[in-house]
Design a protein around this motif. Structure first.
Motif, short mmCIF file in Angstrom:
data_model
loop_
_atom_site.label_atom_id
_atom_site.label_comp_id
_atom_site.label_asym_id
_atom_site.label_seq_id
_atom_site.Cartn_x
_atom_site.Cartn_y
_atom_site.Cartn_z
N LEU A 124 -34.62 6.31 -27.40
CA LEU A 124 -34.47 7.38 -26.39
C LEU A 124 -35.36 8.27 -25.97
CD1 LEU A 124 -31.53 7.85 -24.81
CD2 LEU A 124 -31.16 9.69 -26.33
N ARG A 176 -22.90 8.59 -23.67
CA ARG A 176 -21.58 8.98 -24.66
C ARG A 176 -20.52 8.07 -24.28
NH1 ARG A 176 -19.82 13.82 -25.82
NH2 ARG A 176 -20.18 14.47 -23.71
N THR A 230 -26.84 5.27 -30.54
CA THR A 230 -28.14 5.40 -30.03
C THR A 230 -29.28 5.31 -30.72
OG1 THR A 230 -27.01 6.49 -27.79
CG2 THR A 230 -29.45 6.66 -28.19
N PRO A 240 -29.29 4.36 -20.88
CA PRO A 240 -29.59 5.50 -20.13
C PRO A 240 -28.96 5.28 -18.77
CG PRO A 240 -31.72 4.70 -20.50
CD PRO A 240 -30.62 3.75 -21.25
N SER A 289 -24.57 -2.06 -29.63
CA SER A 289 -25.55 -0.97 -30.06
C SER A 289 -25.04 -0.58 -31.69
CB SER A 289 -25.20 0.21 -29.59
OG SER A 289 -23.87 0.95 -29.76
N ILE A 302 -30.23 1.46 -26.63
CA ILE A 302 -30.19 2.67 -25.60
C ILE A 302 -29.54 2.17 -24.32
CG2 ILE A 302 -31.99 4.11 -26.45
CD1 ILE A 302 -33.84 3.10 -23.88
N GLU A 307 -32.52 6.58 -31.50
CA GLU A 307 -33.14 7.96 -30.95
C GLU A 307 -34.68 7.74 -30.61
OE1 GLU A 307 -31.50 10.54 -30.46
OE2 GLU A 307 -29.76 9.94 -31.09
N GLU A 337 -23.87 17.21 -24.70
CA GLU A 337 -24.95 16.97 -25.51
C GLU A 337 -25.32 18.50 -26.10
OE1 GLU A 337 -29.01 14.80 -25.42
OE2 GLU A 337 -27.79 14.68 -23.71
N ARG A 344 -28.85 10.17 -22.18
CA ARG A 344 -27.99 9.81 -23.30
C ARG A 344 -26.73 9.43 -22.77
NH1 ARG A 344 -28.24 10.76 -28.68
NH2 ARG A 344 -30.01 12.18 -28.47
N ARG A 395 -36.99 8.75 -22.21
CA ARG A 395 -36.85 10.19 -21.48
C ARG A 395 -38.28 10.43 -21.17
NH1 ARG A 395 -34.72 12.67 -25.02
NH2 ARG A 395 -32.59 13.18 -24.47
#
Length: 390
Positions: free
Chosen positions: A290, A165, A285, A339, A331, A337, A287, A310, A163, A294
């Motif tokens: 993401l 930030r 983001t 990453p 975004s 995303i 989700e 997080e 994630r 992941r």
């Protein structure tokens, strides 16, 4: 549409075939660093590579000399991959943009032959001037990303953190103007522009006590005189203000600007604060995407680090993976995303000269392979998800 699970091994195999040429391109970019808005050779090299793989390529995209747009496939779902390739002054690719570009190119080239089967259009955006110039914001304002259904990129870091930030940030050029004079013979006739920076930096240092932990204020004085016996009539610097949100950024920026105004008032100088680019925003983001990334990263054997912000606990290496990016602005207009993929460099960090060294070699090459594969797999997952939702 073919079963996404069936396509993934073929995409992985294709990226493995491409890997030597991707490494070659990454090493070329690394050896030929170009700074913001000057990435003429880097953009041309990436555009040429995509053209060789059958992409329709438009250079000088949306009127920007070092931007390009490459397209393959004709599916109704438009998936965009961001290629950054600008370097940092004097320390080259110490943020790993050579890997960002080649990971995106690798994923795109692998996806192109199955784009119609997936029902997607694969689009690669060559995006200049991420390092302070706000290239993607300029592209966004000119409609470059209009109509995209999903956008992504993967950024090198000391370790893998899924994630992003990023901080919102403003970039400023500060100029104080006073009056030059001989420091020994006529000091009372001078108005010292260098002193204005000193007063301002003291004020910023005192202000930090009242700033929240989500704020960063930092900068450099780039010129403040040429000789110790000459009171400088001009002084220049570059400053960044970062914050957790755009609202927090606006509030903090106003306070920091008052510090520079105080420096001008105390010394009798005038001050000019010029925006070097439009503000970079915080990140929104997607989700679902993401979660797909992941899962794909874990399937590739990546070790994902947990950032303290997080989940309330984490490790120092993961907490380092915060910066600012103009992709954050994208975004808010396109599901996205961003990453991070590790190059196993900790405690060496982004924007250190040693990090540039970590962005070539066997570990970086493995990250390039995994990053391109994870993006290609995530594109497949998102294509299936978006198609089922429509």
């Amino acid at each position: 549409m073919s079963d996404a699970v069936d396509l993934k091994p073929a995409l992985q195999a294709r990226i493995s075939e491409l890997h030597p040429s991707l490494v070659e391109l990454s090493e070329w970019l690394h050896a030929h660093p170009e700074t913001a808005w000057k990435e003429h050779e880097s953009a041309a090299k990436c555009a040429s590579s995509l053209r060789e793989h059958g992409f329709a390529v438009e250079e000088n995209f949306v009127g920007l000399d070092t931007a390009f747009h490459a397209v393959a496939g004709n599916g109704p779902l438009r998936i965009g991959l961001m290629a950054e390739y600008d370097a940092l002054p004097n320390i080259g690719h110490a943020c790993g943009h050579n890997l960002i570009a080649t990971m995106s190119l690798g994923a795109a080239v692998a996806l192109a032959p199955v784009a119609d089967e997936l029902g997607i259009t694969v689009e690669v955006f060559g995006t200049p001037a991420e390092e302070g110039g706000g290239g993607k914001i300029e592209m966004l304002d000119r409609g470059a990303f209009d109509g995209l259904d999903f956008a992504m990129m993967v950024h090198p870091a000391p370790v893998d953190v899924v994630r992003a930030r990023p901080f919102a940030v403003e970039h400023w050029e500060i100029t104080f103007t006073g009056r030059a004079s001989h420091a020994g013979s006529y000091p009372t006739q001078g108005v010292n522009a260098a002193d204005a920076f000193t007063v301002s930096e003291v004020a910023i240092g005192l202000l930090r006590q009242q700033l929240p932990s989500t704020v960063r204020v930092h900068g450099i004085v780039t010129h403040a005189g040429d000789a110790p016996n000459a009171i400088p009539g001009h002084a220049r610097g570059r400053w960044y203000v970062r914050a957790g949100t755009m609202a927090e950024l606006e509030e903090t920026a106003a306070k920091v600007k008052r510090c520079f105004e105080a420096g001008a008032l105390a010394t009798g100088c005038s001050v000019e604060i010029i925006d070097e680019s439009k503000p970079y925003s915080d990140m929104r983001t997607n989700e679902d995407a993401l979660a797909f990334y992941r899962a794909n990263a874990l399937a590739l054997g990546r070790e994902l680090h947990v950032e303290g912000g997080e989940h309330g606990e984490g490790d120092p290496a993961a907490d380092m993976c915060r910066a600012s990016t103009d992709f954050a602005n994208v975004s808010w207009a396109v599901p996205a995303i961003h990453p991070y993929i590790g190059v196993d460099s900790f405690p060496v960090l982004n924007h250190q000269a040693e990090f540039a060294d970590a962005c070539v070699g066997p570990v970086a090459e493995k990250s390039l392979l995994d990053g391109a594969t994870a993006m290609a797999w995530t594109a497949v997952d998102m294509a299936r998800s978006l198609a089922s939702a429509s």
